[in-house]
Design an enzyme around this catalytic site. Structure first.
Site, PDB file in Angstrom:
ATOM      1  N   LYS A   1      -7.732 -10.347   6.591  1.00 12.68           N
ATOM      2  CA  LYS A   1      -6.587  -9.535   6.203  1.00 12.68           C
ATOM      3  C   LYS A   1      -6.921  -8.074   6.445  1.00 12.68           C
ATOM      4  O   LYS A   1      -7.995  -7.626   6.031  1.00 12.68           O
ATOM      5  CB  LYS A   1      -6.270  -9.779   4.716  1.00 12.68           C
ATOM      6  CG  LYS A   1      -5.060  -9.032   4.196  1.00 12.68           C
ATOM      7  CD  LYS A   1      -4.841  -9.313   2.713  1.00 12.68           C
ATOM      8  CE  LYS A   1      -3.625  -8.562   2.190  1.00 12.68           C
ATOM      9  NZ  LYS A   1      -3.418  -8.774   0.739  1.00 12.68           N
TER      10      LYS A   1
ATOM     11  N   LYS B   1     -11.432  -8.972   3.835  1.00 15.32           N
ATOM     12  CA  LYS B   1     -10.268  -8.148   3.530  1.00 15.32           C
ATOM     13  C   LYS B   1     -10.662  -6.689   3.709  1.00 15.32           C
ATOM     14  O   LYS B   1     -11.560  -6.187   3.045  1.00 15.32           O
ATOM     15  CB  LYS B   1      -9.783  -8.394   2.096  1.00 15.32           C
ATOM     16  CG  LYS B   1      -8.558  -7.585   1.720  1.00 15.32           C
ATOM     17  CD  LYS B   1      -8.094  -7.913   0.309  1.00 15.32           C
ATOM     18  CE  LYS B   1      -6.883  -7.094  -0.098  1.00 15.32           C
ATOM     19  NZ  LYS B   1      -6.432  -7.410  -1.473  1.00 15.32           N
TER      20      LYS B   1
END
Length: 334
Positions: free
Chosen positions: A256, A202
């Site tokens: 992400k 992420k």
């Protein structure tokens, strides 16, 4: 081995593009409704919803309306939803105690959806930001986001969600060691079948802005998240982080944001050969919706093209706010 085509005109690549039937016969990558996880925003109250201005078509839903949304999703063939709560600023604290309350909005909604739509898989978010008065994914001590104390809190949050009936735990916090701690706690407390889909890679991205509006974290956030989320310039680190989370007990892994990081999706899938997912985040959704609203892009077409790009990059599935719209479009085109 690379196949060398015959020279022109013996080889005419346009032959296989000449009709829809032939294009479908040779298509390498396909998109189906089975590829979608639909993120849903929650809020307290009853029979109400609050539109998210920066995400056209998206609203926070009260539990009863979230149940209806889950029923609609199941009817479209969507197999999983992911729940993200909005917490009133008055309920946000520096100790984040609401995060593991068995009666918080997320846990009450899990139980309600499981009672009404038992066949749909429920994924949850594990991070402290929506409960934290300071807007961070972890505890803040003397200006530092501390790791180990945060992991202890995340374990409590994980167990509360598992007890409520969550099928998939989604740790999005990026603290070190949290997957191992969560997996050990789930095993110890009899939740062996609860799956962990780790946000393993992420990035500290500016594409999350509309999401923070949706969960009410924009105004609360003090500083940035660069000390625990990944540097956008790194790729080798992403592979190491994914490998670590798998070693600690993650079943699936997430990259992400999505489209700006398709190279990371491809590296993870190619090098580690594990169930790989991407999150088409709020900023990506908002950009496409804004361009469609202004008449700059054909919305339905770019929606499906963007989702197909994740599959082509190696993803097994996509978290996307487009899930219901995409499901309907795929059904109409079948």
């Amino acid at each position: 081995m690379v196949t060398i085509p015959a020279p022109f005109p013996a080889a005419r690549f346009r032959r296989m593009r000449a009709s829809d039937a032939r294009r479908r016969l040779m298509r390498e990558t396909t998109l189906t409704v089975d590829d979608f996880i639909w993120p849903i925003f929650l809020q307290a109250g009853e029979n109400d919803e609050t539109p998210v201005p920066s995400m056209p078509g998206v609203a926070r839903l009260t539990t009863d309306r979230a149940v209806k949304a889950a029923e609609m999703a199941a009817g479209l063939g969507i197999t999983a939803i992911c729940l993200f709560p909005y917490t009133d600023p008055a309920s946000r604290t520096e100790d984040c105690a609401e995060a593991w309350s068995p009666d918080n909005t997320t846990n009450r909604t899990i139980r309600a959806i499981k009672a009404a739509v038992p066949e749909i898989a429920i994924m949850t978010d594990v991070a402290l930001d929506t409960y934290n008065a300071l807007g961070h994914d972890g505890f803040v001590v003397d200006g530092e986001i501390v790791n180990d104390e945060t992991v202890e809190a995340l374990v409590k949050m994980t167990l509360a969600q598992a007890e409520a009936g969550a099928d998939i735990i989604g740790p999005s916090d990026m603290m070190d060691g949290r997957i191992g701690a969560m997996r050990a706690a789930l095993e110890r407390d009899g939740h062996q079948n609860v799956t962990i889909l780790s946000y393993a890679a992420k990035y500290a991205s500016a594409f999350y802005g509309p999401f923070r509006d949706a969960v009410g974290a924009t105004a609360a956030l003090k500083g940035d998240k660069k000390t625990y989320q990944m540097d956008p310039g790194n790729t080798d680190e992403a592979v190491r982080l994914v490998a670590r989370d798998l070693a600690e007990g993650a079943d699936m892994v997430m990259v992400k944001p999505g489209m700006p990081y398709l190279d990371i999706c491809r590296r993870v899938k190619t090098e580690l050969q594990v169930p790989t997912y991407a999150y088409q985040v709020s900023g990506e959704y908002a950009m496409l919706k804004a361009a469609e609203a202004n008449g700059w892009l054909d919305g339905p077409t770019v929606m499906l093209e963007s989702l197909l790009s994740f599959k082509r990059a190696g993803c097994d599935g996509i978290l996307t706010y487009f899930a219901p719209e995409a499901a309907r479009a795929l059904k109409a085109g079948a």
